[in-house]
Write a protein that holds these residues in place. Sequence first.
Motif, PDB file in Angstrom:
ATOM      1  N   ASP A 295       0.864  -1.184   0.000  1.00  0.00           N
ATOM      2  CA  ASP A 295       0.000   0.000   0.000  1.00  0.00           C
ATOM      3  C   ASP A 295       0.899   1.232   0.000  1.00  0.00           C
ATOM      4  O   ASP A 295       1.574   1.526   0.988  1.00  0.00           O
ATOM      5  N   ILE A 296       0.902   1.984  -1.112  1.00  0.00           N
ATOM      6  CA  ILE A 296       1.827   3.117  -1.237  1.00  0.00           C
ATOM      7  C   ILE A 296       1.499   4.216  -0.231  1.00  0.00           C
ATOM      8  O   ILE A 296       2.390   4.937   0.226  1.00  0.00           O
ATOM      9  N   TYR A 297       0.223   4.340   0.171  1.00  0.00           N
ATOM     10  CA  TYR A 297      -0.139   5.370   1.139  1.00  0.00           C
ATOM     11  C   TYR A 297       0.439   5.056   2.516  1.00  0.00           C
ATOM     12  O   TYR A 297       0.971   5.941   3.198  1.00  0.00           O
ATOM     13  N   CYS A 298       0.363   3.777   2.917  1.00  0.00           N
ATOM     14  CA  CYS A 298       0.965   3.362   4.187  1.00  0.00           C
ATOM     15  C   CYS A 298       2.486   3.508   4.130  1.00  0.00           C
ATOM     16  O   CYS A 298       3.116   4.009   5.065  1.00  0.00           O
ATOM     17  N   ALA A 299       3.067   3.069   3.012  1.00  0.00           N
ATOM     18  CA  ALA A 299       4.523   3.123   2.864  1.00  0.00           C
ATOM     19  C   ALA A 299       5.019   4.562   2.862  1.00  0.00           C
ATOM     20  O   ALA A 299       6.057   4.878   3.452  1.00  0.00           O
ATOM     21  N   SER A 300       4.255   5.435   2.207  1.00  0.00           N
ATOM     22  CA  SER A 300       4.642   6.842   2.161  1.00  0.00           C
ATOM     23  C   SER A 300       4.581   7.453   3.555  1.00  0.00           C
ATOM     24  O   SER A 300       5.499   8.169   3.981  1.00  0.00           O
ATOM     25  N   ALA A 301       3.509   7.169   4.279  1.00  0.00           N
ATOM     26  CA  ALA A 301       3.382   7.683   5.652  1.00  0.00           C
ATOM     27  C   ALA A 301       4.509   7.144   6.532  1.00  0.00           C
ATOM     28  O   ALA A 301       5.081   7.873   7.349  1.00  0.00           O
TER      29      ALA A 301
ATOM     30  N   GLU B  42       0.539  11.957  -1.022  1.00  0.00           N
ATOM     31  CA  GLU B  42       0.797  11.312  -2.310  1.00  0.00           C
ATOM     32  C   GLU B  42      -0.002  11.982  -3.431  1.00  0.00           C
ATOM     33  O   GLU B  42       0.508  12.216  -4.517  1.00  0.00           O
ATOM     34  N   LEU B  43      -1.255  12.279  -3.155  1.00  0.00           N
ATOM     35  CA  LEU B  43      -2.130  12.839  -4.183  1.00  0.00           C
ATOM     36  C   LEU B  43      -1.793  14.291  -4.506  1.00  0.00           C
ATOM     37  O   LEU B  43      -1.973  14.740  -5.630  1.00  0.00           O
TER      38      LEU B  43
ATOM     39  N   ALA C 111      -1.632  23.068  -2.560  1.00  0.00           N
ATOM     40  CA  ALA C 111      -2.095  21.835  -3.201  1.00  0.00           C
ATOM     41  C   ALA C 111      -2.795  20.932  -2.190  1.00  0.00           C
ATOM     42  O   ALA C 111      -3.800  20.287  -2.505  1.00  0.00           O
ATOM     43  N   LEU C 112      -2.261  20.877  -0.970  1.00  0.00           N
ATOM     44  CA  LEU C 112      -2.902  20.071   0.071  1.00  0.00           C
ATOM     45  C   LEU C 112      -4.298  20.607   0.382  1.00  0.00           C
ATOM     46  O   LEU C 112      -5.250  19.836   0.534  1.00  0.00           O
TER      47      LEU C 112
ATOM     48  N   TRP D 212       7.298  14.798   3.190  1.00  0.00           N
ATOM     49  CA  TRP D 212       7.153  14.050   1.935  1.00  0.00           C
ATOM     50  C   TRP D 212       8.373  14.257   1.037  1.00  0.00           C
ATOM     51  O   TRP D 212       8.908  13.300   0.466  1.00  0.00           O
ATOM     52  N   ARG D 213       8.814  15.508   0.915  1.00  0.00           N
ATOM     53  CA  ARG D 213       9.969  15.783   0.055  1.00  0.00           C
ATOM     54  C   ARG D 213      11.241  15.146   0.605  1.00  0.00           C
ATOM     55  O   ARG D 213      12.072  14.643  -0.161  1.00  0.00           O
TER      56      ARG D 213
END
Length: 640
Positions: free
Chosen positions: A410-416, A441-442, A452-453, A475-476
Amino acid sequence: MKILSIDIETRSNIDLAKCGVYKYCDTDRFDILLFAYSVNYGAVKVIDLANGEKIPQDILNALEDETVIKTAYNSQFERICLSRYTGYPIGEYLSPNSWNCTMVWASTLGLPKSLAGVGSVLGLEKQKMTEGKDLIKFFCVPNKSGEFNDPVDHLEKWSAFKNYNKRDVEVELQIQQRLIRYPVPEFLWGEFYRSEEINDRGILIDRTLVKNALTMAEKSNAELIDKLKELTGLENPNSVPQIKGWLSQQGLTMDSLGKKEVAKAVKSTEGTLKEVLALRQKSSKSSVKKYVAMENCMCSDDRARGMFGFYSANRTGRWSGKYIQLQNLPQNHMPDLEQARGLVESGNYDAIELLYDDIPDTLSQLIRTAFVPRAGMKFVVADFSAIEARVLSYLAKESWRTAVFADNGDIYCASASAMFGVPVEKHGVNGYLRQKGKIAELALGYGGSVGALKAMGALDMGLEEEELQPLVDSWRAANPNIVRFWWDVDRCVKNTVKNRVTTETHGIRFFYQSGMLFIQLPSGRWLSYVKPRMGENRFGGEAVTYEGVGGTKKWERIESYGPKFVENIVQAISRDILAHSMRTLSHFFVCGHVHDELIIECSMGVSLYAVCEQMGRTPHWISGLLLRADGYECSFYKKD
């Protein structure tokens, strides 16, 4: 005869803008009035069909001859109208395989969509005649009495109309001569032909469901308006000024009655005020208008056609939705979707009213279900998993993300997890952080920041204002290769525009030619930017600008920078992957597509697994990219 260039003038009692060309021709009151053509770029001739002249037999033969290339500006219109004229029944059309579209050609070079717009930008010697719009209204649209004006009674105007018809072919020929150095690649014409086949097939619509939904919507809305009248005493509660005035008298001043503003006000009010705002929410539910759009463009065989505009997005080449617009249908979240659908199809308003508090919302959630397969068939709906995130990660070589995709994570979990340095599991440990990973991510993949957020609804999802900038920073920091990719692209674009040199980064090539910036994609397709030059951005820094259709929907100079070009590149490659899957699955009856999703009408025995496996095959030109397609089967279209 090798090239036949065509333009026609037609009339019909059907509104072309609302209903599309397929429905426009599906009436006994459709006629072709004028037929202008040029053979092999020769002199343009006009056939006056309205006054008894006939199209020469060799020209009629050429329409069926796939060795003769037919060209027109928006060739779908000419092809479908001429299919009707030459006797094809509804549902069968001249093969698109030998029809090239000059509008598509212009679009591949970032030029405007309209014939007049292209002529103006290119500075052609002969321009589209401006009086054409009035002449079309005069001869092609029924007058107030419901009849068409007869050319015999208006000879001077008719002569001008014939000149207008001839001029359109002349302008088209000039455009082709100007664009000859940048021919459309054959593989792209192949994509166009497949796209037109999908448009010709159309999607079957449940006419009974649509009719009953519209009847129920009308009845429900009348009841809501009556209730609003009773509560407010207003003559017309639908009137924005009247309802605003009433709200103001109750001590609530609202600058806008938009969806978000009303939803917010509902949460913060009580009593009659809250009830009025809630009723306003329901009565202004605009999505049921999709049923009207379905009714408008449904042909006599109940199929809606021509809903996908090929190469409609200049900067990426993506398809656009037309008429019903599958790209922005409301989602469905009802657990008893099939039951609700059955009640609407049977016309049982009393049961709908008894079981569902919000009838407009119920009807809205059922919109997708109006699309159905033929009897004895099913839909297989398959889409790519996180296609843009996969392409962006691949290009930027952000290896930890690629590892997530390799493990079907899950990219959302991995990103977090990468952002906050803790394990995150959906519905598990630190699961509350997944939403922050998802919104990041979005919103942030293409240089987005706090704005953007917010635009993505971060504040509505419960994030606090002070959390937003740290979210951007996290994120960055977690995606340094993506950030580096933005600015590598930025440097390449600036160097190419400034110094007219070819540059390359991350497998993407940038070059300048004849006043155009080209970005070569892995597929072999290019993105085009008209008349690029260096300028200044709103912060006083250096920026690249180019001409195109901007936020005002007009042709203007547009400012851009690295992350925005990256967005174009990633979305364009994602589009090329979808086009590749259309080719891979062309042996199936693909009847629709939405962003990264294909809708296939097929027999009951077709394997969902086989469809997804074939769709998920990586194109040879982007070897190493990890793709995955998931899907589901259904007896009516829905969001799984």
